[in-house]
Write an enzyme that holds these catalytic residues in place. Structure first.
Site, PDB file in Angstrom:
ATOM      1  N   HIS A  17       1.393   0.538 -10.195  1.00  0.00           N
ATOM      2  CA  HIS A  17       1.934   0.032 -11.463  1.00  0.00           C
ATOM      3  C   HIS A  17       1.950   1.086 -12.568  1.00  0.00           C
ATOM      4  O   HIS A  17       1.952   0.746 -13.739  1.00  0.00           O
ATOM      5  CB  HIS A  17       1.148  -1.208 -11.904  1.00  0.00           C
ATOM      6  CG  HIS A  17       1.346  -2.372 -10.976  1.00  0.00           C
ATOM      7  ND1 HIS A  17       2.364  -3.284 -11.117  1.00  0.00           N
ATOM      8  CD2 HIS A  17       0.676  -2.742  -9.870  1.00  0.00           C
ATOM      9  CE1 HIS A  17       2.313  -4.186 -10.153  1.00  0.00           C
ATOM     10  NE2 HIS A  17       1.285  -3.873  -9.378  1.00  0.00           N
ATOM     11  N   HIS A 104      -8.543  -5.208   2.006  1.00  0.00           N
ATOM     12  CA  HIS A 104      -7.702  -4.290   1.225  1.00  0.00           C
ATOM     13  C   HIS A 104      -8.587  -3.116   0.790  1.00  0.00           C
ATOM     14  O   HIS A 104      -9.690  -2.939   1.324  1.00  0.00           O
ATOM     15  CB  HIS A 104      -7.055  -5.018   0.035  1.00  0.00           C
ATOM     16  CG  HIS A 104      -5.714  -4.428  -0.318  1.00  0.00           C
ATOM     17  ND1 HIS A 104      -5.583  -3.208  -0.927  1.00  0.00           N
ATOM     18  CD2 HIS A 104      -4.442  -4.889  -0.131  1.00  0.00           C
ATOM     19  CE1 HIS A 104      -4.306  -2.929  -1.094  1.00  0.00           C
ATOM     20  NE2 HIS A 104      -3.576  -3.936  -0.615  1.00  0.00           N
ATOM     21  N   ASP A 357       4.027  -8.516   1.119  1.00  0.00           N
ATOM     22  CA  ASP A 357       4.785  -8.467   2.367  1.00  0.00           C
ATOM     23  C   ASP A 357       4.058  -9.328   3.389  1.00  0.00           C
ATOM     24  O   ASP A 357       2.893  -9.061   3.696  1.00  0.00           O
ATOM     25  CB  ASP A 357       4.833  -7.030   2.899  1.00  0.00           C
ATOM     26  CG  ASP A 357       5.816  -6.167   2.129  1.00  0.00           C
ATOM     27  OD1 ASP A 357       7.020  -6.408   2.254  1.00  0.00           O
ATOM     28  OD2 ASP A 357       5.366  -5.252   1.407  1.00  0.00           O
TER      29      ASP A 357
END
Ligand SMILES: Cc1cc2nc3c(=O)[nH]c(=O)nc-3n(C[C@H](O)[C@H](O)[C@H](O)COP(=O)(O)O)c2cc1C
Length: 409
Positions: A17, A104, A357
């Site tokens: 970002h 993650h 996704d």
């Protein structure tokens, strides 16, 4: 580190970002005609929002070339390029201020650096791969022009949906239960070898899944949609072939061709496995069937009749097709609630909001191709520099004939 390669050196920068992501590519030969369109084509294949099988994050991913070329020709100086992050949504994942997403990179980045990007995956996000894809497209342009090298990747499995045995890489072909049966030769089917030698990107891109087999692709689509509807995710594998690579690439012993390729592939986010040629299946094939016998090619050089080796022997390319397969895990960010713990250890439930996704393999295809191109380009520049240095020496006439390659008759 964020740099890959020795003579063709790619450094990527950027977080999910921040203002932009991009790369500096050092070592690109001067005099190569290059336009943004050469790069854009692969970035567009990688970009999110391509279909309902990928994240809805909508980015055009338009490349801006900053340096290293003039009048459409490379100068031999570092090529700088960037892509703006347009669809930024800082703090999209508010729950993840409290919770590290299971599997993650949130927890490990924080443990390692003591600080992490405030939103999204930061540096671990697949946005980082934009720089790689752009660099790979530049390498590919040179490789195609000078050597006719072609690199094509395609999706070979999604969850338990595999290409049928006739078209699948050896390790996807199931073994029977009879441990006394050595007849596994069919695992390297003629159809699969034909697929490797003929498959094109145009063919692969006819399918939303990027699996070039209509019935399998349809099943894969259903599998991905099932994962998406269950607010879950699913993994898969990508198979890649590199054609027309000259023999002699690879730097034994630590930088064997397949070792560098594995390094490149396993640096792609979400990868969990790599195998080349027969891969794990090769362990089931006796030497008498696994060996690739030599044969004289039309140009007088040696080729092999089979290709269990995947085009690499002794860590050095042998001129045959190089093929390999990469395993991508099911993406970690899922909206389904999961029991886990907050950063402070308090148990709780995380249902990750944001755009994800459900399966990464359709988008991973151009990333795999890019990393393959970067590896081949780097290894070519290294081998060409060795050959060019050796060619300046006076010829040696004193060596016994067993030490040099005989001239073919
Ligand atoms: C093309 C692509 C898209 C990805 N999209 C997502 C995503 O939407 N959500 C997610 O959790 N991970 C996604 N990933 C994977 C994460 O970036 C990766 O799993 C995470 O950084 C942790 O790193 P690791 O899986 O390599 O350990 C994607 C990976 C690729 C290659």
């Amino acid at each position: 580190m964020s740099t890959f390669g020795t003579l063709f050196r790619v450094t990527t920068y950027g977080e999910s970002h921040c203002a932009s992501v991009g790369a500096i590519i050092d070592g690109c030969p001067p005099g190569l005609e290059l336009s943004p369109a050469d790069i854009q084509v692969q970035l567009t294949r990688r970009r999110p929002g391509q279909s309902n099988l990928t994240t809805p994050r909508n980015e055009k991913d338009l490349v801006q070339l900053q340096s290293g070329l003039e009048h459409g020709v490379t100068l031999g100086t570092p090529i700088g390029l960037l892509v703006k992050n347009e669809d930024q949504r800082p703090h999209d994942y508010t729950e993840t201020d409290l919770y590290p997403r299971p599997s993650h990179a949130d927890y490990t980045y924080l443990e390692k650096y003591g600080v992490k990007a405030s939103s999204g995956g930061g540096r671990s996000s697949a946005r980082e791969t934009i720089g790689r894809v752009a660099a790979g497209a530049i390498a590919e342009k040179y490789l195609k022009l000078v050597y006719g090298i072609e690199i094509v990747a395609f999706v070979s499995s999604v969850g338990k949906v595999h290409l049928p045995s006739s078209h699948a890489p050896p390790s996807l072909v199931p073994s029977d239960d009879n441990e006394d049966n050595d007849d596994v030769h069919d695992a390297l089917s003629p159809e699969f070898r034909t697929l490797l030698s003929t498959i094109t990107r145009e063919e692969v891109d006819k399918y939303m899944t990027r699996c070039p087999h209509p019935e399998t692709s349809e099943k894969m689509t259903k599998r991905i949609i099932r994962a998406k509807e269950a607010q879950d995710s699913i993994g898969g594998t990508v198979t890649c072939v590199i054609r027309n690579v000259p023999s002699g690439l690879g730097e034994p012993v630590f930088d064997k061709f397949e070792a560098t390729l594995a390094h490149a592939m396993l640096s792609i986010p979400a990868t969990k496995a790599f195998e080349i040629g027969s891969g794990f299946k090769g362990t089931e094939v006796p030497g008498s069937k696994h060996n690739d016998p030599f044969v004289r090619r039309e140009d007088g050089r040696l080729g092999t009749t089979t290709n269990w080796s995947g085009g690499v022997q002794g860590g050095i390319t042998n001129g045959e097709d190089i093929y390999f397969r990469i395993g991508f895990k099911s993406p970690a960010t899922i909206s389904q609630p999961q029991d886990t713990a907050q950063y402070n250890g308090t148990p709780g439930s995380l249902a990750a909001k944001g755009r994800h996704d459900p399966c990464v393999v359709p988008r991973a295809v151009p990333i795999v191709e890019a990393m393959a191109a970067i590896v081949v380009m780097d290894q070519l520049l290294i081998q060409n520099s060795r050959k060019s240095a050796a060619s300046l020496l006076p010829p040696i006439t004193t060596l016994p004939p067993t030490m040099i390659l005989p001239k073919s008759n």
